[in-house]
Structures are given as structure tokens and as C-alpha cells.
Design a protein around this motif. Structure first.
Motif, PDB file in Angstrom:
ATOM      1  N   LEU A 196       3.765  -2.311 -12.453  1.00 34.56           N
ATOM      2  CA  LEU A 196       3.580  -2.288 -10.583  1.00 34.56           C
ATOM      3  C   LEU A 196       2.845  -0.557 -10.166  1.00 34.56           C
ATOM      4  CD1 LEU A 196       6.233  -5.506 -10.403  1.00 34.56           C
ATOM      5  CD2 LEU A 196       3.517  -5.265 -10.877  1.00 34.56           C
ATOM      6  N   GLN A 197       2.900   0.084 -10.888  1.00 33.23           N
ATOM      7  CA  GLN A 197       3.019   1.440 -10.189  1.00 33.23           C
ATOM      8  C   GLN A 197       3.992   1.161  -8.502  1.00 33.23           C
ATOM      9  OE1 GLN A 197      -1.923   0.367 -10.746  1.00 33.23           O
ATOM     10  NE2 GLN A 197      -1.388   2.770  -9.728  1.00 33.23           N
ATOM     11  N   ILE A 198       5.580   0.934  -8.814  1.00 38.17           N
ATOM     12  CA  ILE A 198       5.925   0.666  -7.759  1.00 38.17           C
ATOM     13  C   ILE A 198       6.146   2.727  -7.382  1.00 38.17           C
ATOM     14  CG2 ILE A 198       8.258   0.740  -6.190  1.00 38.17           C
ATOM     15  CD1 ILE A 198       8.250  -1.923  -8.454  1.00 38.17           C
ATOM     16  N   SER A 199       6.092   2.861  -6.476  1.00 42.05           N
ATOM     17  CA  SER A 199       6.397   4.224  -5.751  1.00 42.05           C
ATOM     18  C   SER A 199       7.396   4.503  -4.889  1.00 42.05           C
ATOM     19  CB  SER A 199       5.436   5.010  -4.566  1.00 42.05           C
ATOM     20  OG  SER A 199       5.466   6.390  -4.499  1.00 42.05           O
ATOM     21  N   PHE A 206      10.945   3.905  -5.952  1.00 38.53           N
ATOM     22  CA  PHE A 206      12.060   2.818  -6.368  1.00 38.53           C
ATOM     23  C   PHE A 206      12.919   2.758  -6.544  1.00 38.53           C
ATOM     24  CE2 PHE A 206      13.259  -0.530  -9.042  1.00 38.53           C
ATOM     25  CZ  PHE A 206      13.350  -1.763  -8.348  1.00 38.53           C
ATOM     26  N   GLN A 266      17.419  -0.981  -4.066  1.00 35.80           N
ATOM     27  CA  GLN A 266      17.280  -1.611  -3.812  1.00 35.80           C
ATOM     28  C   GLN A 266      17.446  -3.124  -4.434  1.00 35.80           C
ATOM     29  OE1 GLN A 266      13.461   1.043  -3.117  1.00 35.80           O
ATOM     30  NE2 GLN A 266      13.105  -0.579  -2.059  1.00 35.80           N
ATOM     31  N   VAL A 267      17.924  -3.199  -5.471  1.00 40.46           N
ATOM     32  CA  VAL A 267      18.235  -3.909  -6.257  1.00 40.46           C
ATOM     33  C   VAL A 267      19.323  -4.883  -5.555  1.00 40.46           C
ATOM     34  CG1 VAL A 267      18.959  -5.698  -8.533  1.00 40.46           C
ATOM     35  CG2 VAL A 267      17.128  -3.258  -8.471  1.00 40.46           C
ATOM     36  N   ILE A 268      19.417  -5.898  -4.900  1.00 45.38           N
ATOM     37  CA  ILE A 268      20.520  -6.780  -4.487  1.00 45.38           C
ATOM     38  C   ILE A 268      21.346  -7.096  -5.684  1.00 45.38           C
ATOM     39  CG2 ILE A 268      21.613  -9.008  -3.978  1.00 45.38           C
ATOM     40  CD1 ILE A 268      18.982  -8.752  -2.539  1.00 45.38           C
ATOM     41  N   PHE A 307       5.967  -6.202   0.171  1.00 51.37           N
ATOM     42  CA  PHE A 307       5.186  -5.349  -0.521  1.00 51.37           C
ATOM     43  C   PHE A 307       3.970  -5.380  -0.358  1.00 51.37           C
ATOM     44  CE2 PHE A 307       3.261  -6.005  -5.272  1.00 51.37           C
ATOM     45  CZ  PHE A 307       3.478  -4.582  -5.861  1.00 51.37           C
ATOM     46  N   LEU A 327       4.975 -10.715  -8.935  1.00 53.52           N
ATOM     47  CA  LEU A 327       4.468  -9.416  -7.841  1.00 53.52           C
ATOM     48  C   LEU A 327       3.435  -9.033  -8.975  1.00 53.52           C
ATOM     49  CD1 LEU A 327       7.501  -7.485  -7.065  1.00 53.52           C
ATOM     50  CD2 LEU A 327       6.067  -9.019  -5.552  1.00 53.52           C
ATOM     51  N   THR A 357      -0.408  -7.791  -8.074  1.00 57.83           N
ATOM     52  CA  THR A 357      -0.824  -7.188  -7.566  1.00 57.83           C
ATOM     53  C   THR A 357      -2.120  -6.731  -8.404  1.00 57.83           C
ATOM     54  OG1 THR A 357       1.326  -5.451  -8.345  1.00 57.83           O
ATOM     55  CG2 THR A 357      -0.046  -4.220  -9.321  1.00 57.83           C
ATOM     56  N   VAL A 390      -3.563   2.981  -5.737  1.00 61.93           N
ATOM     57  CA  VAL A 390      -2.829   4.376  -6.437  1.00 61.93           C
ATOM     58  C   VAL A 390      -0.938   4.040  -6.071  1.00 61.93           C
ATOM     59  CG1 VAL A 390      -2.057   5.890  -4.988  1.00 61.93           C
ATOM     60  CG2 VAL A 390      -4.245   5.310  -4.708  1.00 61.93           C
ATOM     61  N   GLU A 391      -1.142   3.552  -6.066  1.00 60.91           N
ATOM     62  CA  GLU A 391       0.138   2.803  -6.601  1.00 60.91           C
ATOM     63  C   GLU A 391       0.952   1.254  -4.824  1.00 60.91           C
ATOM     64  OE1 GLU A 391       2.655   6.609  -3.615  1.00 60.91           O
ATOM     65  OE2 GLU A 391       1.970   5.421  -1.585  1.00 60.91           O
ATOM     66  N   THR A 392       2.176   1.322  -5.711  1.00 65.09           N
ATOM     67  CA  THR A 392       2.652   0.096  -4.570  1.00 65.09           C
ATOM     68  C   THR A 392       4.005   0.585  -4.406  1.00 65.09           C
ATOM     69  OG1 THR A 392       3.881  -1.270  -6.273  1.00 65.09           O
ATOM     70  CG2 THR A 392       1.748  -1.245  -6.426  1.00 65.09           C
ATOM     71  N   GLU A 393       4.380  -0.399  -3.215  1.00 67.16           N
ATOM     72  CA  GLU A 393       5.843   0.702  -2.341  1.00 67.16           C
ATOM     73  C   GLU A 393       6.529  -1.619  -2.618  1.00 67.16           C
ATOM     74  OE1 GLU A 393       4.022   2.986   0.534  1.00 67.16           O
ATOM     75  OE2 GLU A 393       4.697   1.298   1.222  1.00 67.16           O
ATOM     76  N   VAL A 394       7.901  -1.306  -2.707  1.00 62.25           N
ATOM     77  CA  VAL A 394       9.163  -2.192  -2.690  1.00 62.25           C
ATOM     78  C   VAL A 394       9.343  -2.005  -1.372  1.00 62.25           C
ATOM     79  CG1 VAL A 394      10.648  -3.554  -3.410  1.00 62.25           C
ATOM     80  CG2 VAL A 394       9.189  -3.217  -4.781  1.00 62.25           C
ATOM     81  N   TYR A 395       9.431  -2.557  -0.732  1.00 63.98           N
ATOM     82  CA  TYR A 395      10.381  -2.366   0.732  1.00 63.98           C
ATOM     83  C   TYR A 395      11.396  -2.698   0.981  1.00 63.98           C
ATOM     84  CZ  TYR A 395      11.077  -0.557   5.550  1.00 63.98           C
ATOM     85  OH  TYR A 395      11.791  -0.489   6.897  1.00 63.98           O
ATOM     86  N   GLY A 396      12.671  -2.602   1.267  1.00 64.67           N
ATOM     87  CA  GLY A 396      13.962  -3.017   1.483  1.00 64.67           C
ATOM     88  C   GLY A 396      14.498  -3.396   0.527  1.00 64.67           C
ATOM     89  N   VAL A 431      15.098  -6.076  -3.099  1.00 59.25           N
ATOM     90  CA  VAL A 431      14.730  -6.584  -4.145  1.00 59.25           C
ATOM     91  C   VAL A 431      15.503  -7.232  -4.954  1.00 59.25           C
ATOM     92  CG1 VAL A 431      13.715  -5.323  -5.772  1.00 59.25           C
ATOM     93  CG2 VAL A 431      12.784  -7.119  -5.382  1.00 59.25           C
TER      94      VAL A 431
END
Lengths: 305, 305
Positions: free
Chosen positions: A281-284, A286, A290-292, B185, B241, B245, B260-266, B268
Motif C-alpha cells: 500500500l506504500q504507507i509512509s 506507518f 496506530q494499530v488499535i 487514508f 484499502l 489504492t 508516491v506514497e500513502t498515509e494512514v492517519y490516526g 486503524v
């Protein structure tokens, strides 16, 4: 942060249900120690218990369970297909979260000393906790098994790491150590040509020059008309599952063979899969925080009323 | 199986540290209730608390915290930038594991009744727990805010779902409901042309005919020379997701633009990422029961001594 470990103690009892339940009981009732699974095998005459949780309650429960095993198992009467040297045969500690391998080794050493004090059973340290290089390999310590070690233990190169060089009269000896979490991972390929699976296994495994923390063989799944690269990933942090998978996919292209599916066998730490999700997913940036579920584990672990 | 929920109660207090800490205190000390996070905003004059755990202890802690809020907050004196109708403004319950949405709705309804009995505060049900269709939208219930609702509540179409049609003298009313977990996301694209992000947002979001459970906008990240498709995935089970994506990646190809990248905010839930790992790794027959941390949570939840 409260550390989390896995622990997989092996006991030499796979036939008497009442003894098996009595050994397992301390793992059920201890707060902060989760009994993930336990399997008794009558042919092996062996009980394998999977635990996860905080180091303190796991160690307390291990000592209680060990005392039950010592009370009920006489190694002089024990027979079974699996190699063993003691009633409590092997206790590996595996770091899961908020614990380094060095800390896990220190834990294994401290526990080994206490274990010997409380049970009188001599202790050998293995894998990452080995104090002599050759003892990193379990089979070296268990050479000759209970029956052979009875005499061999007086030989200086077989002396235990903790305790006098003589076996416990009925419980033998125990091997204690620290190791990484092992992920059993299979990749099934869309061909019936087992040579392709064997070639790919050679390309990816450490023993033939591939990834340093991967073991693997190629085999046929004859009833399905597929072949399998059957792998043990012994360090999923250094050899991530996505890297293993994509390397196999790339090698399979040489023969125009697709990856049909993969299998994760048995338990797996979430981190081993989250790392692959983050890659694809190319999560930057991470963070596991953040994982509940990780946060819940920490909070619940700390939330002692 | 013990159910696990998330709960994000919002209180109308963002300025007095002693009151904020007193409201949060019950969430710290309750076994089975994990305080994930709390954030007070002075401008909004609002406190947002994130909880996860078992339904029973979370409800007990909510009632205790609500009583603290009622004792210290007078809505007649309250000012802040965020819309609100009560001292305890909104309480959404979110199913995490071993709980269906229907069960979570039933939980919201039962809790709403008990909450009214113990506090005397009238209750509105919203989102999935709404008893009148228009009340699924929070803004409909909060229309006119505390000051406007004081008179409007006597109007039959503004009557509360639980309690008499008059506000609590100092604490107003409370909105209680059930909703899915929302994943924030973002997908960052290798172009400075914001029109491309806007076009892609249109292609993937529900409001313009894309995926049914995705909201999104396109915006420029000017300091980075990139653009962003900024998304809320309001049902990550129906709109995974990886699907979001890959759909964006596919659309971006039209302009030769890379992800370029993804972001998971907060925060998850692990499941939202594990599903994507299973997709990309092609894991066949994967079960969440294989994930050690899930099993630990269940065991620790059940392991009450």
C-alpha cells in the motif's frame, strides 16, 4: 512499555489426559498469560503448549506447570517418537513486542537459574541463549536423548549450563532458550513440474545462498496438480513476507509459472503481515502504535486495577 | 467470544485541565476498557476521548465520566467553535470484533435508555442507531445547537428518542449511536497538477459515483510539489484499502502519474491492513484467529481470575 513474549514449552507427556490437563491448568488461570493453543501427540508422547503474554506471569505459570510435570512424569518410563531429554523438555522464549532479542536472552538465563533453584533440574541454554556456540543447535544438546545423556552428562563437554552434572532422577534435564518467531509460509505455483519448485526453493533459501533467514524445500501437491515452495521464515523482520513472495514470483516468471496462492500455517504475529501491507500500500511513516489492537493490548496489560 | 468495540465520546469541555482529567479518570481505571487517546481543543472547547475494549466496562466508565461532566459543565455558560447540544455531546459505538452492526445498534439503544435513567438527560439516536431516518445525520439532530434546541425540543419532530421533550437544565441532550470504523487514508501522487487529484477523487468517491463507502477530495501539497487524494473510507470491509489504492493507481496511469506514497492517519484496526496483506500476498484461507495479538486479546479478555 510492558514487554510481550511468546513461549512454547514442550513437555514429555502426550498420552494421559489428566496429566496433560494438570500441566496446562496453570497457563489458564494466570492474568497476563494467554494460552493460545496446546497439542498432545500420543505417538510422540509429547505436549506442545503455545503461550503469549507478559514475561512475569508466563514465568510464574511455567514454574507451576513444571512442578506438575515433575510430579507426574518419570523419564525412566517414558517412550515416544520425538527426541527428548526431560519431563520439561524445551522452553523457548520468543520476543513479540517491546523486547529485544538481548533482553529475551537475559530473560532465558534468569529464568533458567530460577528454574533450576526451584526444581533441581539441570538446565542447558540453546539458540540465541546458548553459552557455548555448539549448543545453539538443539540436536547437539539432545544427542543420545535422556537415556544417553544419563552417562554422558558427566563428560565436561556435556555438563549443563546450570546445575551439577547429573540428571534429575525422574525429570532429566531441560533446554531453555530464546529465538525469533518462526513463520511457516508456503507458496503454491501453477505447474505440476516439481523441479520448478525445487529450483525456486534453492534460489530463495539460505542454505543455497538465498535469503539468510529462509529455509525451504520444493514439493509436489499431487492431488491439486500444483507444486509448493514450502518455507520457514525464521526472521520475518529481516526477510519480510512480501520480499520472499515477490522473489519467488520473479523466479517463477522464468518458466512462465504464476503464483496461485500462498498459505500462512499456524499462528503469525500481526507485524509480519502489517509490514507487507505497508509495503504494497506504500504507507509512509506507518507506526504499529496506530494499530488499535496493539494499543488495546498495551492498555489492558497496564490497566491492573 | 468476548466482543470488542471502539467508542469515541465527545464532551463539551476543552479548557479546564482539572475537569478534563476528572472526566477521563474513569476510563483509566476500568479493567477491559483501554483509553487509547484523548484530545482537548480549547478553541472548540471540546474533549474527544478514544476508547477500545469490552462493552460492559466501557459502558460503566461512560456513565461515571458522564456524571463528572454533568457535575462540572453548564451548557448555559459554554462557548466553543464546534457544534454541540450537550455536556456529553455525542457517544458513538463502533464494532471491532465479535460484534455485528445490529448488535452494536442494540447496545447503543440499551445504553441510551440506561444513560437517561441514571442522568436524566434526554437522548437522540443517530447513524445506524437512528430510529427516525433523518436522524442518521448528526447535523440534523444538532441543528440550532444547545441554544436553539432549548425551545425546538418541544416541537414533535425534535422530540428526543428517550426522555421527556425538555433539555437537562445544565447538561442539554446527548446523541448516542453506532457506526462503522472510519479509516482516514491519503494517497499522494507524483505531480503538482491538482486537477489530477480532483479528477481521481471524483472517480473513486461515492458522491460522484465511485466506491459506495469512500469520501474524498483532491488537494495540493504545495510545499512538497505533490497532490493528494484525501479519503475517508467509512466501511473498510466493503471498500478494502488495497482496492482503493489500486483503483487510484490505475486512474493515475492515464496521466502517467505514479503513486508516491500513502498515509494512514490516526488509529486503524489491524483487520483493515491484514485484508490488504492477504490480497497482495495471495494468502489462501487466512483467518484472523491465526493472528497472535487477536488471540491474546481474547484470552486476556476472558482470563478474569
Amino acid at each position: 512499555m510492558t514487554p510481550w513474549i511468546e513461549c512454547v514449552p514442550n513437555f514429555s507427556e502426550g498420552r494421559r489426559p489428566d496429566v496433560i490437563e494438570a500441566i496446562v491448568a496453570p497457563f489458564r488461570s494466570k492474568r497476563g498469560c494467554a494460552l493460545l493453543d496446546y497439542r498432545a501427540d500420543a505417538n510422540h508422547n509429547r505436549l506442545v503448549v503455545s503461550l503469549a503474554g507478559n514475561p512475569e506471569p508466563i514465568q510464574e505459570a511455567l514454574l507451576e506447570a513444571a512442578k506438575v510435570a515433575v510430579a507426574h512424569i518419570d523419564m525412566n518410563q517414558h517412550q515416544g517418537a520425538h527426541p527428548r531429554i526431560g519431563a520439561v523438555d524445551v522452553i523457548p522464549f520468543v520476543p513479540l513486542r517491546h523486547m529485544s532479542m538481548d533482553e529475551c536472552v537475559a530473560l532465558a538465563h534468569a529464568f533458567g537459574t530460577r528454574y533450576h533453584e526451584e526444581t533441581g533440574i539441570p538446565v542447558y541454554f540453546y539458540e540465541e541463549a546458548a553459552l557455548r556456540p555448539e549448543r545453539s543447535r538443539l540436536e547437539v544438546i539432545r544427542h543420545g536423548q535422556y537415556e544417553g545423556l544419563k552417562a554422558a552428562i558427566s563428560n565436561p563437554d556435556r555438563h549443563p549450563d546450570v546445575g551439577e552434572p547429573r540428571l534429575h532422577a525422574t525429570a532429566g534435564a531441560t533446554v531453555i532458550g530464546a529465538r525469533k518467531f518462526l513463520v511457516a509460509f508456503n507458496v503454491n505455483l501453477g505447474t505440476s513440474d516439481v523441479r520448478i519448485a525445487k529450483e525456486i526453493a534453492k534460489a530463495v533459501r539460505a542454505s543455497s545462498g538465498g535469503l539468510c533467514h529462509v529455509k525451504g524445500i520444493g514439493l509436489a501437491l499431487e492431488d491439486r496438480g500444483l507444486v509448493q515452495v514450502s518455507l520457514n521464515v525464521v526472521d520475518y523482520e529481516k526477510n519480510a513476507l512480501y520480499r520472499v513472495t515477490e522473489l519467488i514470483r520473479m523466479e517463477a516468471k522464468r518458466w512462465g509459472v504464476p503464483v496461485v496462492e500462498t498459505e500462512v500455517y499456524g499462528m503469525v504475529p500481526a507485524a509480519a503481515l502489517l509490514e507487507s501491507a505497508a509495503y504494497y500500500l506504500q504507507i509512509s511513516g506507518f507506526s504499529p502504535d496506530q494499530v488499535i489492537e496493539f494499543k488495546m493490548l498495551e492498555m489492558l496489560g497496564n490497566n491492573t486495577p
